[in-house]
Design a protein around this motif. Structure first.
Motif, PDB file in Angstrom:
ATOM      1  N   ALA A  56      52.746  -8.456 -57.776  1.00 23.41           N
ATOM      2  CA  ALA A  56      53.992  -8.876 -58.426  1.00 23.41           C
ATOM      3  C   ALA A  56      54.789  -9.727 -57.457  1.00 23.41           C
ATOM      4  O   ALA A  56      54.667  -9.587 -56.232  1.00 23.41           O
ATOM      5  N   PHE A  57      55.593 -10.639 -58.000  1.00 20.30           N
ATOM      6  CA  PHE A  57      56.476 -11.429 -57.154  1.00 20.30           C
ATOM      7  C   PHE A  57      57.417 -10.499 -56.380  1.00 20.30           C
ATOM      8  O   PHE A  57      57.901  -9.495 -56.899  1.00 20.30           O
ATOM      9  N   GLY A  58      57.671 -10.858 -55.131  1.00 14.93           N
ATOM     10  CA  GLY A  58      58.558 -10.072 -54.304  1.00 14.93           C
ATOM     11  C   GLY A  58      57.893  -8.916 -53.595  1.00 14.93           C
ATOM     12  O   GLY A  58      58.568  -8.139 -52.906  1.00 14.93           O
ATOM     13  N   SER A  59      56.572  -8.780 -53.741  1.00 15.62           N
ATOM     14  CA  SER A  59      55.863  -7.687 -53.081  1.00 15.62           C
ATOM     15  C   SER A  59      54.616  -8.220 -52.396  1.00 15.62           C
ATOM     16  O   SER A  59      54.136  -9.315 -52.701  1.00 15.62           O
ATOM     17  N   GLU A  60      54.117  -7.452 -51.473  1.00 11.77           N
ATOM     18  CA  GLU A  60      52.878  -7.792 -50.764  1.00 11.77           C
ATOM     19  C   GLU A  60      51.866  -6.698 -51.013  1.00 11.77           C
ATOM     20  O   GLU A  60      52.183  -5.505 -50.899  1.00 11.77           O
ATOM     21  N   VAL A  61      50.663  -7.097 -51.376  1.00 11.02           N
ATOM     22  CA  VAL A  61      49.597  -6.145 -51.661  1.00 11.02           C
ATOM     23  C   VAL A  61      48.404  -6.450 -50.762  1.00 11.02           C
ATOM     24  O   VAL A  61      47.961  -7.607 -50.690  1.00 11.02           O
ATOM     25  N   TRP A  62      47.926  -5.452 -50.092  1.00 12.74           N
ATOM     26  CA  TRP A  62      46.771  -5.631 -49.224  1.00 12.74           C
ATOM     27  C   TRP A  62      45.477  -5.446 -50.009  1.00 12.74           C
ATOM     28  O   TRP A  62      45.402  -4.648 -50.947  1.00 12.74           O
ATOM     29  N   ALA A  63      44.469  -6.208 -49.624  1.00 14.24           N
ATOM     30  CA  ALA A  63      43.146  -6.101 -50.225  1.00 14.24           C
ATOM     31  C   ALA A  63      42.175  -5.475 -49.236  1.00 14.24           C
ATOM     32  O   ALA A  63      42.315  -5.640 -48.024  1.00 14.24           O
ATOM     33  N   GLY A  64      41.218  -4.749 -49.774  1.00 11.23           N
ATOM     34  CA  GLY A  64      40.221  -4.128 -48.913  1.00 11.23           C
ATOM     35  C   GLY A  64      39.025  -5.005 -48.650  1.00 11.23           C
ATOM     36  O   GLY A  64      38.157  -4.670 -47.837  1.00 11.23           O
ATOM     37  N   GLY A  65      38.932  -6.138 -49.341  1.00 11.60           N
ATOM     38  CA  GLY A  65      37.808  -7.050 -49.144  1.00 11.60           C
ATOM     39  C   GLY A  65      38.177  -8.469 -49.507  1.00 11.60           C
ATOM     40  O   GLY A  65      39.063  -8.697 -50.348  1.00 11.60           O
ATOM     41  N   LEU A  66      37.540  -9.431 -48.879  1.00 11.00           N
ATOM     42  CA  LEU A  66      37.791 -10.847 -49.127  1.00 11.00           C
ATOM     43  C   LEU A  66      36.474 -11.601 -49.060  1.00 11.00           C
ATOM     44  O   LEU A  66      35.670 -11.392 -48.138  1.00 11.00           O
ATOM     45  N   GLY A  67      36.249 -12.450 -50.033  1.00 15.98           N
ATOM     46  CA  GLY A  67      35.062 -13.287 -50.020  1.00 15.98           C
ATOM     47  C   GLY A  67      35.404 -14.704 -50.428  1.00 15.98           C
ATOM     48  O   GLY A  67      36.377 -14.935 -51.157  1.00 15.98           O
ATOM     49  N   MET A  68      34.635 -15.665 -49.951  1.00 14.60           N
ATOM     50  CA  MET A  68      34.777 -17.049 -50.378  1.00 14.60           C
ATOM     51  C   MET A  68      33.429 -17.496 -50.909  1.00 14.60           C
ATOM     52  O   MET A  68      32.446 -17.566 -50.147  1.00 14.60           O
ATOM     53  N   VAL A  69      33.351 -17.738 -52.200  1.00 16.62           N
ATOM     54  CA  VAL A  69      32.076 -18.061 -52.836  1.00 16.62           C
ATOM     55  C   VAL A  69      32.239 -19.263 -53.749  1.00 16.62           C
ATOM     56  O   VAL A  69      33.306 -19.485 -54.326  1.00 16.62           O
ATOM     57  N   PRO A  70      31.187 -20.056 -53.909  1.00 13.20           N
ATOM     58  CA  PRO A  70      31.236 -21.167 -54.863  1.00 13.20           C
ATOM     59  C   PRO A  70      31.337 -20.627 -56.284  1.00 13.20           C
ATOM     60  O   PRO A  70      30.721 -19.608 -56.617  1.00 13.20           O
ATOM     61  N   GLY A  71      32.125 -21.304 -57.113  1.00 10.10           N
ATOM     62  CA  GLY A  71      32.279 -20.871 -58.492  1.00 10.10           C
ATOM     63  C   GLY A  71      32.470 -22.053 -59.418  1.00 10.10           C
ATOM     64  O   GLY A  71      31.990 -23.151 -59.148  1.00 10.10           O
TER      65      GLY A  71
END
Length: 332
Positions: A56-71
């Protein structure tokens, strides 16, 4: 011409097929190019997984994983190529790092480069995907680029199937679909949440020239103005020879020539749902090109979609052996 399950068949007695205007196609112009022409931009998907909470705007959410893939349309071309299909992908690449990443991936997959255009300026197409266990939200950016006319691409490559990754309509699109019909090419169209509905004459006109239309459930309800999957499928089947509604973890349903088919998805550990719908399209079309029944096409689509969610982006799209293995996991 199609059989009772909507699978394309050779014309009887050597009679050339007709386009929607009744004009005879030129048999010598049919299927002289690749099995499939994929027309659509690449995307680089930055996929954030295992989110700690809602975004949501005004908040920060952490992710447990990150990937960069062609799409983007890369997924369609790559998936069909892994399954052994001849594919030409009409796409643009620029001087930016994202273009270089996807171009390298396309070459690694052995995708035919005859449809590529290269530009001296950036041609960035980036999507940030926030992926949950059952769905995802996306934020996208695309550098503007003058696209090649669809009719010109069809005339140049003369494929058996033209694959369009999003809903397209309007006079130029309808004219291009007539060109496809004259050359005996089928058209497979996805929706991808692009605006438009059946009450718009140009949308109905374009879809009447498409052989397979495959929106997801939310898109099907919106484009038909109905409130159930059954009603949406019936409305689409009145316009399109083969109507498909993708239902994510609930599988998919389809209608063709008065027949109905439904396939449930197998339970799988979900890593990322990004690209699953495109992988479904790949499996469905792959089986359709092989002459499979409507049920077999649905099964292949659901199997490819299920495989896709087990990895980031479309990286887990199966090859032929993988597809056979996934088909054995489908519920009876």
């Amino acid at each position: 011409m199609a059989d009772e399950q909507g699978v394309p068949q050779a014309p009887r007695h050597g009679t050339p097929p007709t386009d929607p205007q009744g004009r005879r196609s030129d048999p010598s112009a049919r299927r002289t190019g690749p099995s499939v022409l994929v027309v659509g931009a690449y995307a680089v998907d930055l996929v954030f997984r295992e989110l700690a909470g809602p975004v949501a705007f005004g908040s920060e959410v952490w992710a447990g994983g990150l990937g960069m893939v062609p799409g983007g349309a890369f997924t369609l071309a790559m998936g069909l190529r892994r399954l052994g299909r001849e594919v030409v992908w009409a796409a643009d690449f620029g001087s930016d790092v994202f273009s270089r990443e996807v171009l390298a991936a396309a070459r690694a997959e052995g995708i035919d480069e005859r449809g590529f255009r290269h530009h001296a300026q950036p041609v960035r197409n980036v999507t940030v995907a926030l992926s949950g266990p059952r769905d995802r939200a996306m934020v996208a950016y695309e550098d503007p680029i003058a696209v090649r006319p669809l009719a010109e691409l069809i005339e140049t490559h003369r494929p058996a199937v033209v694959m369009l990754p999003y809903l397209q309509f309007g006079p130029e699109v309808s004219a291009a679909l007539d060109v496809a019909a004259r050359h005996g090419a089928e058209v497979f169209m996805d929706c991808q949440d692009y605006p438009g509905h059946l009450g718009m004459p140009e949308v109905a006109k374009a879809l009447s020239r498409v052989q397979v239309f495959a929106p997801n459930e939310a898109e099907a309800l919106r484009i038909t103005g109905t409130d159930s999957v059954v009603a949406a499928l019936e409305a689409l089947a009145d316009v399109v020879p083969v109507a498909v509604v993708k239902r994510g973890g609930d599988g998919a349903v389809a209608a063709a020539g008065g027949r109905r088919a439904e396939r449930a998805a197998p339970p799988v550990p979900v890593v990322d749902t990004t690209g699953a719908g495109d992988c479904f399209n790949v499996g469905f079309l792959h089986e359709r090109l092989a002459g499979g029944s409507l049920d077999a096409c649905l099964a292949a689509g659901v199997a490819c979609g299920a495989a896709a969610v087990t990895g980031p982006g479309s990286s887990a799209a199966p090859d032929s052996a993988g597809l056979r293995a996934w088909l054995t996991r489908l519920p009876a």
